[in-house]
Design an enzyme around this catalytic site. Structure first.
Site, PDB file in Angstrom:
ATOM      1  N   SER A   8       0.829  -1.203   0.000  1.00 24.27           N
ATOM      2  CA  SER A   8       0.000   0.000   0.000  1.00 24.27           C
ATOM      3  C   SER A   8       0.868   1.261   0.000  1.00 24.27           C
ATOM      4  O   SER A   8       0.396   2.329  -0.366  1.00 24.27           O
ATOM      5  CB  SER A   8      -0.895   0.000   1.231  1.00 24.27           C
ATOM      6  N   TYR A  39      -4.128   1.194   3.828  1.00 25.37           N
ATOM      7  CA  TYR A  39      -5.205   0.259   3.498  1.00 25.37           C
ATOM      8  C   TYR A  39      -5.881  -0.261   4.766  1.00 25.37           C
ATOM      9  O   TYR A  39      -6.998  -0.734   4.728  1.00 25.37           O
ATOM     10  CB  TYR A  39      -4.628  -0.954   2.755  1.00 25.37           C
ATOM     11  N   GLY A  40      -5.139  -0.206   5.884  1.00 29.17           N
ATOM     12  CA  GLY A  40      -5.576  -0.886   7.109  1.00 29.17           C
ATOM     13  C   GLY A  40      -6.872  -0.391   7.709  1.00 29.17           C
ATOM     14  O   GLY A  40      -7.436  -1.044   8.581  1.00 29.17           O
ATOM     15  N   CYS A  70       2.145  -6.996   1.627  1.00 32.72           N
ATOM     16  CA  CYS A  70       1.233  -6.183   2.426  1.00 32.72           C
ATOM     17  C   CYS A  70       0.302  -7.179   3.113  1.00 32.72           C
ATOM     18  O   CYS A  70      -0.431  -7.912   2.434  1.00 32.72           O
ATOM     19  CB  CYS A  70       0.452  -5.259   1.499  1.00 32.72           C
ATOM     20  N   ASN A  71       0.369  -7.221   4.422  1.00 34.53           N
ATOM     21  CA  ASN A  71      -0.478  -8.178   5.152  1.00 34.53           C
ATOM     22  C   ASN A  71      -1.947  -7.848   4.993  1.00 34.53           C
ATOM     23  O   ASN A  71      -2.792  -8.731   4.947  1.00 34.53           O
ATOM     24  CB  ASN A  71      -0.142  -8.154   6.638  1.00 34.53           C
ATOM     25  N   THR A  72      -2.233  -6.543   4.917  1.00 36.44           N
ATOM     26  CA  THR A  72      -3.628  -6.139   4.823  1.00 36.44           C
ATOM     27  C   THR A  72      -4.235  -6.653   3.513  1.00 36.44           C
ATOM     28  O   THR A  72      -5.342  -7.221   3.505  1.00 36.44           O
ATOM     29  CB  THR A  72      -3.731  -4.601   4.930  1.00 36.44           C
ATOM     30  N   GLU A 162       4.421   6.507   7.106  1.00 35.73           N
ATOM     31  CA  GLU A 162       4.323   7.082   5.744  1.00 35.73           C
ATOM     32  C   GLU A 162       4.647   8.577   5.776  1.00 35.73           C
ATOM     33  O   GLU A 162       5.214   9.122   4.842  1.00 35.73           O
ATOM     34  CB  GLU A 162       2.919   6.862   5.161  1.00 35.73           C
ATOM     35  N   CYS A 194       2.590  -6.598   9.788  1.00 39.47           N
ATOM     36  CA  CYS A 194       2.404  -5.498   8.843  1.00 39.47           C
ATOM     37  C   CYS A 194       3.794  -5.159   8.335  1.00 39.47           C
ATOM     38  O   CYS A 194       4.734  -5.039   9.137  1.00 39.47           O
ATOM     39  CB  CYS A 194       1.792  -4.285   9.545  1.00 39.47           C
ATOM     40  N   THR A 195       3.939  -5.059   7.010  1.00 43.30           N
ATOM     41  CA  THR A 195       5.299  -4.884   6.471  1.00 43.30           C
ATOM     42  C   THR A 195       5.899  -3.522   6.827  1.00 43.30           C
ATOM     43  O   THR A 195       7.094  -3.323   6.640  1.00 43.30           O
ATOM     44  CB  THR A 195       5.310  -5.077   4.939  1.00 43.30           C
ATOM     45  N   HIS A 196       5.095  -2.594   7.299  1.00 45.57           N
ATOM     46  CA  HIS A 196       5.671  -1.324   7.762  1.00 45.57           C
ATOM     47  C   HIS A 196       6.398  -1.505   9.108  1.00 45.57           C
ATOM     48  O   HIS A 196       7.289  -0.726   9.432  1.00 45.57           O
ATOM     49  CB  HIS A 196       4.579  -0.268   7.975  1.00 45.57           C
TER      50      HIS A 196
HETATM   51  N1  DGL Z   1       2.060  -2.500   5.055  1.00 47.69           N
HETATM   52  C1  DGL Z   1       0.757  -3.024   4.940  1.00 47.69           C
HETATM   53  C2  DGL Z   1       0.584  -4.288   5.734  1.00 47.69           C
HETATM   54  O1  DGL Z   1       1.502  -5.091   5.752  1.00 47.69           O
HETATM   55  C3  DGL Z   1      -0.420  -2.130   5.001  1.00 47.69           C
HETATM   56  C4  DGL Z   1      -0.463  -0.981   5.875  1.00 47.69           C
HETATM   57  C5  DGL Z   1      -1.614  -0.099   5.526  1.00 47.69           C
HETATM   58  O2  DGL Z   1      -1.669   0.390   4.387  1.00 47.69           O
HETATM   59  O3  DGL Z   1      -2.473   0.118   6.398  1.00 47.69           O
HETATM   60  O4  DGL Z   1      -0.440  -4.523   6.320  1.00 47.69           O
END
Ligand code: DGL
Length: 270
Positions: A8, A39-40, A70-72, A162, A194-196
């Site tokens: 995302s 996206y979350g 992206c896990n979401t 972000e 979450c990859t962030h």
């Molecule tokens: N980095 C994404 C994940 O792994 C999404 C974070 C987001 O956009 O809320 O869930």
């Protein structure tokens, strides 16, 4: 010869970096949908629409295999995409399964019945949409029994990352870890779902304490991709060039990405 990596926003760069180190000869096309992050906090339909659009863009860039880093998106859209949207000659893989295989001490493709594993109390930190999907618990139940999972929806962390506001991200991590530990005082393991969040791994570990094993996805996903491509080399698509694409402002996104990866990253418009 290119593999697509989608997130995302900037979080998937943690996966891209690990994949680039593991597979230095494979061109990688990264697409961050920063115009629509996070996206979350979106609905599953919205996440599905955005993820399919971004994946199509990566197919058009010469990728036959796209990793949803992206896990979401993996939690809210991947299954629906695999069930009816992904063209026959393409593959879309997520980031959940490699992490759950590591947690449950399984090799790739081990489909034996669920069994007891070392981790009994697992803390899951993820976005609100990932937590609401319960996809982690579903995938875990296929592989392990007797694992107690406490999930903490970490509102605000992705926006802060972000925006490059790491002081706010740090404060939010501490408060989400506190909230989790009120529900589960002594987890044995924590999943950064979450990859962030690997960008805040040290802060998570500090707040959780040294006895909690923190699972972070980037290297697990890179190893699992290397393994997959060894078995399916034909899935490295026709694209030959690496690229960083964004739906956001390329200048702003390039500056943040350069700051996160500590090397020059130049995004162009998707
Ligand atoms: N980095 C994404 C994940 O792994 C999404 C974070 C987001 O956009 O809320 O869930």
């Amino acid at each position: 010869m290119a593999v697509g990596i989608f997130d995302s926003g900037l979080g998937g760069l943690t996966v891209l970096d690990a994949v680039a180190k593991r597979l230095p000869d494979v061109p990688l096309v990264y697409l961050g949908d920063s115009a629509h992050a996070p996206y979350g906090v979106r609905t599953p339909d919205d996440i599905y629409d955005l993820t399919t659009k971004a994946t199509d863009r990566l197919f058009a860039a010469g990728c036959d295999l796209v990793i949803l880093a992206c896990n979401t998106a993996s939690a809210a859209a991947l299954r629906r995409m695999q069930e009816g949207w992904v063209p026959k000659d393409k593959r879309v893989l997520g980031v959940f399964v490699p992490m759950i295989e590591a947690l449950t001490e399984r090799q790739w493709g081990d489909n034996s019945p669920p069994r007891e594993v070392a981790a009994k109390h697992v803390a899951l930190f993820a976005t609100p949409a990932t937590v609401a999907s319960r996809a982690f618990q579903r995938e875990l139940a296929f592989r392990a029994i007797g694992v107690d999972v406490e999930a903490q929806a970490c509102g605000g962390v992705v926006d802060a990352i972000e925006d490059g506001d790491m002081i706010l991200a740090d404060a939010l991590v501490r408060s989400h870890v506190d909230a989790l530990m009120r529900k589960m005082p002594s987890p044995d393991a924590a999943i950064l779902g979450c990859t962030h969040y690997p960008l805040m791994e040290a802060e998570f570990q500090a707040a959780l304490g040294p006895e909690v094993k923190v699972f972070s996805q980037a290297n697990l996903v890179a190893d699992s991709l290397a393994d997959y491509l060894e078995r399916r080399p034909e899935m490295i698509g026709p694209g030959k060039e690496s690229a960083f694409l964004t739906t956001g402002d390329p200048k702003k996104v390039s500056a943040r990405a350069t700051q996160f990866l500590r090397r020059q990253i130049t995004f162009t418009a998707a």
